[in-house]
Design a protein around this motif. Sequence first.
Motif, PDB file in Angstrom:
ATOM      1  N   ASN A 164       5.902  64.219 -25.501  1.00 32.59           N
ATOM      2  CA  ASN A 164       6.215  65.636 -25.359  1.00 32.59           C
ATOM      3  C   ASN A 164       7.298  65.894 -24.320  1.00 32.59           C
ATOM      4  O   ASN A 164       7.964  66.911 -24.349  1.00 32.59           O
ATOM      5  CB  ASN A 164       4.954  66.415 -24.988  1.00 32.59           C
ATOM      6  N   LYS A 165       7.444  64.950 -23.366  1.00 30.59           N
ATOM      7  CA  LYS A 165       8.449  65.142 -22.315  1.00 30.59           C
ATOM      8  C   LYS A 165       9.737  64.441 -22.719  1.00 30.59           C
ATOM      9  O   LYS A 165       9.715  63.470 -23.478  1.00 30.59           O
ATOM     10  CB  LYS A 165       7.937  64.562 -20.998  1.00 30.59           C
ATOM     11  N   PRO A 166      10.881  64.923 -22.187  1.00 31.37           N
ATOM     12  CA  PRO A 166      12.124  64.210 -22.493  1.00 31.37           C
ATOM     13  C   PRO A 166      12.075  62.795 -21.918  1.00 31.37           C
ATOM     14  O   PRO A 166      11.538  62.575 -20.838  1.00 31.37           O
ATOM     15  CB  PRO A 166      13.205  65.055 -21.813  1.00 31.37           C
ATOM     16  N   ASP A 167      12.653  61.862 -22.654  1.00 27.06           N
ATOM     17  CA  ASP A 167      12.603  60.454 -22.264  1.00 27.06           C
ATOM     18  C   ASP A 167      13.618  60.210 -21.135  1.00 27.06           C
ATOM     19  O   ASP A 167      14.814  60.305 -21.354  1.00 27.06           O
ATOM     20  CB  ASP A 167      12.947  59.614 -23.499  1.00 27.06           C
ATOM     21  N   VAL A 168      13.123  59.914 -19.943  1.00 27.51           N
ATOM     22  CA  VAL A 168      14.034  59.716 -18.812  1.00 27.51           C
ATOM     23  C   VAL A 168      14.470  58.260 -18.673  1.00 27.51           C
ATOM     24  O   VAL A 168      15.397  57.955 -17.949  1.00 27.51           O
ATOM     25  CB  VAL A 168      13.409  60.172 -17.467  1.00 27.51           C
ATOM     26  N   PHE A 169      13.785  57.353 -19.384  1.00 26.44           N
ATOM     27  CA  PHE A 169      14.058  55.931 -19.176  1.00 26.44           C
ATOM     28  C   PHE A 169      15.537  55.558 -19.321  1.00 26.44           C
ATOM     29  O   PHE A 169      16.087  54.877 -18.458  1.00 26.44           O
ATOM     30  CB  PHE A 169      13.191  55.070 -20.104  1.00 26.44           C
ATOM     31  N   PRO A 170      16.238  56.001 -20.408  1.00 28.85           N
ATOM     32  CA  PRO A 170      17.646  55.598 -20.536  1.00 28.85           C
ATOM     33  C   PRO A 170      18.482  55.980 -19.324  1.00 28.85           C
ATOM     34  O   PRO A 170      19.341  55.221 -18.893  1.00 28.85           O
ATOM     35  CB  PRO A 170      18.117  56.340 -21.786  1.00 28.85           C
ATOM     36  N   LYS A 171      18.207  57.169 -18.758  1.00 28.31           N
ATOM     37  CA  LYS A 171      19.000  57.613 -17.610  1.00 28.31           C
ATOM     38  C   LYS A 171      18.684  56.787 -16.375  1.00 28.31           C
ATOM     39  O   LYS A 171      19.585  56.371 -15.643  1.00 28.31           O
ATOM     40  CB  LYS A 171      18.743  59.099 -17.339  1.00 28.31           C
ATOM     41  N   VAL A 172      17.399  56.553 -16.122  1.00 29.06           N
ATOM     42  CA  VAL A 172      16.996  55.745 -14.970  1.00 29.06           C
ATOM     43  C   VAL A 172      17.576  54.336 -15.099  1.00 29.06           C
ATOM     44  O   VAL A 172      18.123  53.778 -14.145  1.00 29.06           O
ATOM     45  CB  VAL A 172      15.453  55.689 -14.867  1.00 29.06           C
ATOM     46  N   ASN A 173      17.496  53.798 -16.296  1.00 33.01           N
ATOM     47  CA  ASN A 173      18.000  52.458 -16.554  1.00 33.01           C
ATOM     48  C   ASN A 173      19.516  52.386 -16.318  1.00 33.01           C
ATOM     49  O   ASN A 173      20.014  51.460 -15.680  1.00 33.01           O
ATOM     50  CB  ASN A 173      17.655  52.070 -18.002  1.00 33.01           C
ATOM     51  N   ALA A 174      20.237  53.397 -16.816  1.00 36.38           N
ATOM     52  CA  ALA A 174      21.686  53.416 -16.631  1.00 36.38           C
ATOM     53  C   ALA A 174      22.030  53.482 -15.148  1.00 36.38           C
ATOM     54  O   ALA A 174      22.929  52.785 -14.672  1.00 36.38           O
ATOM     55  CB  ALA A 174      22.298  54.598 -17.384  1.00 36.38           C
ATOM     56  N   LEU A 175      21.273  54.289 -14.392  1.00 40.18           N
ATOM     57  CA  LEU A 175      21.504  54.389 -12.949  1.00 40.18           C
ATOM     58  C   LEU A 175      21.259  53.045 -12.269  1.00 40.18           C
ATOM     59  O   LEU A 175      22.018  52.620 -11.402  1.00 40.18           O
ATOM     60  CB  LEU A 175      20.597  55.460 -12.336  1.00 40.18           C
ATOM     61  N   LEU A 176      20.183  52.400 -12.695  1.00 41.78           N
ATOM     62  CA  LEU A 176      19.844  51.088 -12.127  1.00 41.78           C
ATOM     63  C   LEU A 176      20.987  50.095 -12.368  1.00 41.78           C
ATOM     64  O   LEU A 176      21.397  49.356 -11.469  1.00 41.78           O
ATOM     65  CB  LEU A 176      18.552  50.574 -12.764  1.00 41.78           C
TER      66      LEU A 176
ATOM     67  N   ILE B 293      24.149  50.798 -12.916  1.00 40.99           N
ATOM     68  CA  ILE B 293      25.318  51.184 -12.112  1.00 40.99           C
ATOM     69  C   ILE B 293      25.119  50.706 -10.677  1.00 40.99           C
ATOM     70  O   ILE B 293      26.040  50.190 -10.040  1.00 40.99           O
ATOM     71  CB  ILE B 293      25.548  52.718 -12.192  1.00 40.99           C
ATOM     72  N   LEU B 294      23.887  50.831 -10.183  1.00 41.72           N
ATOM     73  CA  LEU B 294      23.585  50.375  -8.825  1.00 41.72           C
ATOM     74  C   LEU B 294      23.811  48.867  -8.705  1.00 41.72           C
ATOM     75  O   LEU B 294      24.418  48.385  -7.734  1.00 41.72           O
ATOM     76  CB  LEU B 294      22.133  50.728  -8.477  1.00 41.72           C
ATOM     77  N   ILE B 295      23.349  48.109  -9.714  1.00 43.67           N
ATOM     78  CA  ILE B 295      23.539  46.654  -9.688  1.00 43.67           C
ATOM     79  C   ILE B 295      25.031  46.316  -9.681  1.00 43.67           C
ATOM     80  O   ILE B 295      25.493  45.469  -8.923  1.00 43.67           O
ATOM     81  CB  ILE B 295      22.812  45.990 -10.886  1.00 43.67           C
ATOM     82  N   CYS B 296      25.793  47.022 -10.506  1.00 48.13           N
ATOM     83  CA  CYS B 296      27.242  46.778 -10.550  1.00 48.13           C
ATOM     84  C   CYS B 296      27.875  47.092  -9.201  1.00 48.13           C
ATOM     85  O   CYS B 296      28.755  46.370  -8.731  1.00 48.13           O
ATOM     86  CB  CYS B 296      27.904  47.624 -11.634  1.00 48.13           C
ATOM     87  N   PHE B 297      27.432  48.164  -8.573  1.00 47.39           N
ATOM     88  CA  PHE B 297      27.981  48.539  -7.269  1.00 47.39           C
ATOM     89  C   PHE B 297      27.675  47.452  -6.233  1.00 47.39           C
ATOM     90  O   PHE B 297      28.561  47.012  -5.496  1.00 47.39           O
ATOM     91  CB  PHE B 297      27.405  49.889  -6.820  1.00 47.39           C
ATOM     92  N   ILE B 298      26.419  47.006  -6.204  1.00 44.38           N
ATOM     93  CA  ILE B 298      26.017  45.972  -5.234  1.00 44.38           C
ATOM     94  C   ILE B 298      26.795  44.675  -5.494  1.00 44.38           C
ATOM     95  O   ILE B 298      27.110  43.932  -4.575  1.00 44.38           O
ATOM     96  CB  ILE B 298      24.491  45.728  -5.303  1.00 44.38           C
ATOM     97  N   THR B 299      27.121  44.434  -6.760  1.00 43.91           N
ATOM     98  CA  THR B 299      27.882  43.224  -7.088  1.00 43.91           C
ATOM     99  C   THR B 299      29.334  43.338  -6.624  1.00 43.91           C
ATOM    100  O   THR B 299      29.889  42.409  -6.046  1.00 43.91           O
ATOM    101  CB  THR B 299      27.863  43.005  -8.615  1.00 43.91           C
ATOM    102  N   LEU B 300      29.935  44.497  -6.890  1.00 44.00           N
ATOM    103  CA  LEU B 300      31.378  44.622  -6.648  1.00 44.00           C
ATOM    104  C   LEU B 300      31.738  44.980  -5.214  1.00 44.00           C
ATOM    105  O   LEU B 300      32.767  44.550  -4.704  1.00 44.00           O
ATOM    106  CB  LEU B 300      31.970  45.689  -7.587  1.00 44.00           C
ATOM    107  N   TYR B 301      30.878  45.769  -4.558  1.00 48.12           N
ATOM    108  CA  TYR B 301      31.299  46.313  -3.270  1.00 48.12           C
ATOM    109  C   TYR B 301      31.641  45.244  -2.220  1.00 48.12           C
ATOM    110  O   TYR B 301      32.685  45.355  -1.564  1.00 48.12           O
ATOM    111  CB  TYR B 301      30.281  47.327  -2.733  1.00 48.12           C
ATOM    112  N   PRO B 302      30.804  44.191  -2.032  1.00 48.12           N
ATOM    113  CA  PRO B 302      31.168  43.196  -1.014  1.00 48.12           C
ATOM    114  C   PRO B 302      32.528  42.555  -1.274  1.00 48.12           C
ATOM    115  O   PRO B 302      33.262  42.235  -0.342  1.00 48.12           O
ATOM    116  CB  PRO B 302      30.051  42.145  -1.124  1.00 48.12           C
TER     117      PRO B 302
END
Lengths: 293, 313
Positions: free
Chosen positions: A6-18, A20-29
Motif C-alpha cells: 500500500n505504501k510507495p516502494d522506497v527501496f529503489p531510491k534508497v538503493n540508488a543513494l547507497l 551513489i555513496l559507494i561511488c563517492f567513497i571510491t572516487l573522492y580519495p
Amino acid sequence: MKINRNKPDVFPKVNALLMILICFITLYPIWYTIVLSFNDANDAQMGGIYWWPRVFSLKSYSAVFANASIVNAFTISVLRTVIGTLTHVFFTAMTAYAFSKKRLIGRNIFLAIGTFTMFFNGGLIPFFLLLKNLGMLNNFIVYIVPTMFNFFHLIIFTSFFRGIPGSLEESAMIDGANEFRTFVQIILPLSMPVLATIALFHGVWNWNDFFWGVIFVNDEALQPIGTYLYRIIAETASSNMKINMPGAISLKAVNSQSIKLATMVVATTPIVLTYPFLQKYFVKGVMIGSVKE
Amino acid sequence: MRNHMDQIPLRKLSLKSRIYHQRYLLFMALPALVWMIVFNYIPMYGIIIAFKRYRIIKSIADSPWVGLANFKELFTEGDFSMVMKNTLGIGFMRLFIGFPLPIIFALFLNEIKHAGFKRTIQTISYLPHFISWVVLGGIMMNWLSDAGLFNEILMKTGIIDEPRFFLAEPESFWNIAVFSDVWKELGWGAIIYLAAISGISPALYEAATVDGANRWQKMMHITMPSIMPTVSIMLILAISGILTTNFDQILVLRNAVNQSASDVIDIFVYRVGFKMNRFSYAQAISLFKSVVALILLLGANQISKKTQGHSLF
C-alpha cells in the motif's frame, strides 16, 4: 525488509543513494589526491582544500618531470610493461593453442604439471635463489622471463580457442600451413578479446608491481616507477630528491609531500587512460576465467 | 601428406611418427614445459633449505642438514605465535567481512534497473582495483596522518577529541588492512557474481512475480540459490587463501611502530629472510604456510563437494 504494497516502494531510491555513496567513497580519495597535487605546495600545508585547488600550480609536476630518477623509473616501467606483456601474451597463448588440441602427446602430464603450479609453490626464498643462480638479479630480464608464462592464463586462452570453429583451421592446413603459422595468421587475429583481457591483467600487474624492483634489483637505474614510489613513500628518501633537482626550480615551491602526490598521479595516469578502452574486455575475461575447463 | 595422415586412427601410429606428425604442436608446447620446470619446480627443490642450515655463500646442496631444528626454533622463539595471530586475525576478518560484501554489493547493484546508471557504478567501482597498492598506500598515509583528512572528519563530527596517528597504532592495523582492501576490491570482487546473476533465466523471476513474491523473496529464493555454485567456488579459494595476506598492501602500510600487528607470514619471510639473512628459518615458516594452504584447499574442496555438490576438482 517486508515491502508493504500500500505504501510507495522506497527501496529503489534508497538503493540508488547507497550506490551513489559507494561511488563517492571510491572516487573522492583519488580526486582529493589529484586536487592536492595541483595546488601550490606551501598553500596546501595550511589545509582546508577539499574539492578544487585553491592556488593552482604545476610546479610539483615540473619538479617531477625534471627529476632524472623519476623519468628513468617511468621509462623502465613502460619498457617492462610493454615487453613483458607482449612476451607473456604471445608465449602463453602459443602454448595454450598447442594445449587446446586433444591429440597433443603428453597433454595429461602437461595438465597435471601445470595444475599443481596453481596451488603450490616453493615460496619467495627458493625463487630468489633460483634467479640468483640464473644470473637474473640486477638484470632487466628479471622483469620479462620469470613472468612469461602463467597456467591460469593458459586455461583462459584454451577455453577461448576451443570456441573458434575448426573449419577455419582446416582450410589453412589444406593450404599447407603448419600449426604455428595457423596460430599466428588465423587464430591470433580472431582472438582479440581474450588477448586484450590477458594483456590487461598482466599489463596492470607489470605496471603496478613494485616488489620485484625492491627484491630482485639493487641497481637504481633499473627500478620501475612503483619501486621508486615505494622508496620515497615507505622509506622516505626525500633528502635524495632535493639533490637530483635542478636549481632552476625554487625549493620553496615544492616539498617532498607535493612531489610524492604528483609522482603518484603520474604513476597512475597510464592505467586510468587505458582503463576505459579495456573495460569491455575484462568483464568477459573474468567470466571465461570462472568457467572450469 | 597431412590429410592422408589424419584419416589413420592415431593409436595405430608409432610414437615416433606421432611425434613427427605433431612436431609443430610440440615445438609450441615444450618451451612452456621447460619454463614451468625451471621457474615453478626448481624452487620446490629449494624448499629443502628449511631442513638445512643454509648460508648464501654456499650452494643449497653443500649446506648441512639440520633436520627439524629450524621448525623447533620457530615454534619456541615466540615469533611464530605473533605472526600466526596477525595472519589469522587479518585472514578471518577478510573472510567474514571482505568475502560477503562483494556478494551483497552485487545483489544490490542488480536491483538497479537503469542500465546507464548501473554501468557507471560498475566502471567507478572497478577502478581502485587497477591502482597500485603503493599509490593507495601513499594516499592512505596522507589521509590517516595526524593532520590528515580522516582525523579532520572524526574531530569535526566529535568522534575523537584529538588527532590520532592511526598507522602508528598496532591496535588499528588489522582494521586498516581489511577495510582498505574492501575499499579497493569491492567492485572488482562483485564482477564474478554479477556475471552469475546475469545468467539466471528471467522466466524464474516472472513466475515468482505471478506467485506474488516480493523483491526480498526473489533475492533470497531465486538469485541466491542460482549464484551458490559461484559462491562455493570463491569460498573454497578464500578459505585456502586465509594465510595469504595481501603482501603489497602490508609491505607499504607496515612500519616499525605497528610491527607487532603487521608482521604476517609473508612479511615475516621477507623481513627475516632478506633483511636478517636467516633464509632457512624463514623458509621453515614459508613451507608451513604452503602446506597448510594446500590442506585447507583440499579440505574445503571436499566439504563443498559433499555438502553443496560444487567443487574445484
